[in-house]
Design a protein around this motif. Structure first.
Motif, PDB file in Angstrom:
ATOM      1  N   ASP A   1       6.135  -0.632   3.820  1.00 35.90           N
ATOM      2  CA  ASP A   1       7.367   0.011   4.302  1.00 35.90           C
ATOM      3  C   ASP A   1       7.083   1.426   4.786  1.00 35.90           C
ATOM      4  O   ASP A   1       7.556   1.837   5.844  1.00 35.90           O
ATOM      5  CB  ASP A   1       8.411   0.085   3.174  1.00 35.90           C
ATOM      6  CG  ASP A   1       9.191  -1.210   3.070  1.00 35.90           C
ATOM      7  OD1 ASP A   1       9.160  -2.000   4.031  1.00 35.90           O
ATOM      8  OD2 ASP A   1       9.813  -1.430   2.011  1.00 35.90           O
TER       9      ASP A   1
ATOM     10  N   ARG B   1       5.179   1.340   8.021  1.00 39.62           N
ATOM     11  CA  ARG B   1       6.022   0.940   9.153  1.00 39.62           C
ATOM     12  C   ARG B   1       6.800   2.159   9.664  1.00 39.62           C
ATOM     13  O   ARG B   1       6.824   2.451  10.865  1.00 39.62           O
ATOM     14  CB  ARG B   1       6.986  -0.171   8.714  1.00 39.62           C
ATOM     15  CG  ARG B   1       7.721  -0.841   9.860  1.00 39.62           C
ATOM     16  CD  ARG B   1       8.518  -2.046   9.360  1.00 39.62           C
ATOM     17  NE  ARG B   1       7.664  -3.021   8.691  1.00 39.62           N
ATOM     18  CZ  ARG B   1       7.759  -3.411   7.417  1.00 39.62           C
ATOM     19  NH1 ARG B   1       8.706  -2.930   6.635  1.00 39.62           N
ATOM     20  NH2 ARG B   1       6.927  -4.293   6.904  1.00 39.62           N
TER      21      ARG B   1
ATOM     22  N   ILE C   1      11.780   5.972  -0.064  1.00 42.54           N
ATOM     23  CA  ILE C   1      11.073   4.693  -0.277  1.00 42.54           C
ATOM     24  C   ILE C   1      10.262   4.722  -1.574  1.00 42.54           C
ATOM     25  O   ILE C   1      10.318   3.777  -2.357  1.00 42.54           O
ATOM     26  CB  ILE C   1      10.155   4.353   0.931  1.00 42.54           C
ATOM     27  CG1 ILE C   1      10.997   4.048   2.181  1.00 42.54           C
ATOM     28  CG2 ILE C   1       9.261   3.156   0.599  1.00 42.54           C
ATOM     29  CD1 ILE C   1      10.194   3.871   3.465  1.00 42.54           C
TER      30      ILE C   1
END
Lengths: 334, 334
Positions: free
Chosen positions: A140, A143, A194
């Motif tokens: 994540d 990305r 995150i």
């Protein structure tokens, strides 16, 4: 009344995180190749505010991140380091692209080490940043960051194509500053969320905070280029002007210009045909049409959007600092 | 006797993989920013052998990779594309670093679009490469590639510090060419083995194949700079010489030089004090001391090591092509 700057307050609040981060930055810039270490040392001495890694650390904490294992380096520190490397990499390349002579009040790396070393040093830091992200292991995060890096390069290239072009729309200008500045601010904040295992809603909220903060930040930066305050920061006034860079103050002054003023702007910005007196005249036109005031008004509107984006987070000292920083970004130098 | 070049045979063998890869390269180079697409088009027209992505595709197949889902893009094609982007990114930056005028027989991108666009275009491709890897989702792949990217930048920086320095050791020269060339060859092969879910032994075998192939490839490239064959490839003879680049042929000729010859080398390489006749004299000294023959002998020794590294793989057409390519890399132009 508390007169300490909000950025300093945030640095104090996150002092131990930031200390770990500074240590990791020093540590991971090292290389068996001497020239890499020399470049790194130059950049470390030049310093800088470390605003982007600070945003990652602060966002993680705002989302309740708690370090899990006491022994190893906390994830938010590692990723903050990675983001500072990416930022430094773009600075090194920007100085080559803009043929800059100064960075943070000192000779820029391209002046000291040459263009070649600046390009390759930037490449090294870029690669090292991805090494650190790989060690962390979150797809994540990768990305979000690799997307931001592509957007940054696109934003810089878009800026090149708008250079000297007074028909550039405000929308196009916003696309440029989103790419060159706001995208990494947004990613820095989102990465913090995150690592804290936040909900997608909180991730997006912090991403929006960063995005709007970044837009405000760049608008202020573009205003400063035409402000006497700029010299106090060790930078020269009118760099953007001399390059024919299309920024918000110029677009406003051009929009409001009469026929004669339009001719002036077309000569100095589009044809880049400038004499020594032109900057002074440009400043007087910017002043006449209150272009800096409009730029700052616009910046404040982004700062308010930044605050709105994180409104739903619980109140507290850290939350207040996020708000103060957004507004202080605009008021700091004026 | 089969006279087709082994590289062409491998291209034929992997024709459908390569076609997918070329399509994906075109597809993922696109951007909403026109200048990015123009840069991409320039690079695609200039072409190139696509050797590195070919190595990824071939390595995956040698390790028995079978495409799992028919619908989506096969993993080895995606990662091969990502590797071609990284390679192209380093070419764009190298041309800025070396101030090159030609690339693959055509004007290089820095000549057509300027240094700024080349630096930023390289950054875009670098970021896009990591986006593609993130989509693929293998942390092993990202670890191998990001390590290779850091090594490439270090190798290029190390090369800068050895420039004009005749006291550079052969070991240091090998360090440079490992970084600038062999590291990405090695990674290209290893990534192929990783997507095929190979054993670590097979991963390492293919990495070693790529590493030794890359060393051979660069030694040959460095020999070609002093060979008449160079002109047939659309490149000028003596580019390295004029830059004072330290390569194997120079190190050998300097090692074997008498006192007067040493003075010559010191003047032209260390002091970079060259006249029009000096290249011819340099070529005659290289010829006298058989420096190109020694360079090629060394290259062939690396090519043999490449073949040895994959000896344990089952015999077959593809395995033979790997061997042929390694040897042909050395014999191709002489």
């Amino acid at each position: 009344m508390d007169t300490k700057e909000p950025l300093q307050k945030l640095l104090d609040y996150l002092a131990s995180d930031m200390e770990l981060c500074n240590r990791l930055i020093m540590d991971r810039m090292q290389s068996s190749v001497d020239l890499v270490s020399q470049l790194a040392a130059h950049l470390i001495v030049a310093g800088g505010k470390r605003l982007r890694p600070l945003l990652t650390l602060a966002s993680a904490r705002l989302c309740g991140y708690e370090q899990l294992s006491q022994g190893s380096m906390p994830r938010h520190v590692r990723l903050a380091t990675s983001i500072e490397f990416l930022h430094t990499s773009t600075l090194l390349h920007d100085d080559v692209v803009d043929e800059s002579k100064l960075r943070r009040g000192a000779d820029s790396a391209n002046v000291v080490f040459g263009n070649a070393a600046s390009v390759l040093g930037g490449d090294f830091l870029f690669a090292r940043a991805f090494q650190i992200m790989t060690e962390d292991g979150s797809l994540d995060v990768m990305r979000v960051i690799s997307q931001a890096c592509a957007t940054i390069a696109e934003g810089e290239l878009l800026q090149m194509t708008t250079q000297n072009d007074l028909s550039t729309s405000i929308a196009r200008y916003y696309e440029v500053i989103y790419g060159k500045t706001a995208a990494l601010f947004a990613a820095s904040c989102r990465v913090g969320a995150i690592v804290a295992d936040s909900t997608v809603k909180d991730e997006e909220a912090l991403e929006n905070y960063g995005l709007n903060l970044g837009m405000a930040f760049q608008l202020v930066d573009d205003a400063l280029d035409y402000s006497a305050k700029q010299e106090e920061l060790g930078k020269t006034v009118g760099d953007d002007f001399r390059e024919g860079k299309i920024t918000y103050p110029i677009l406003i002054a051009y929009q409001k210009a009469d026929a004669e003023e339009k001719k002036f702007w077309e000569r100095v910005i589009e044809s880049c045909d400038q004499t020594d007196q032109d900057l002074e005249h440009a400043l007087s036109l910017i002043n006449k049409h209150q272009a800096l005031e409009e730029t700052l008004k616009e910046a404040m509107s982004f700062a308010n959007k930044a605050c709105d984006a994180i409104r739903h987070f619980p109140e507290g000292e850290l939350h207040s600092l996020f708000e103060e920083i957004a507004r202080y970004t605009v008021t700091r130098h004026f």
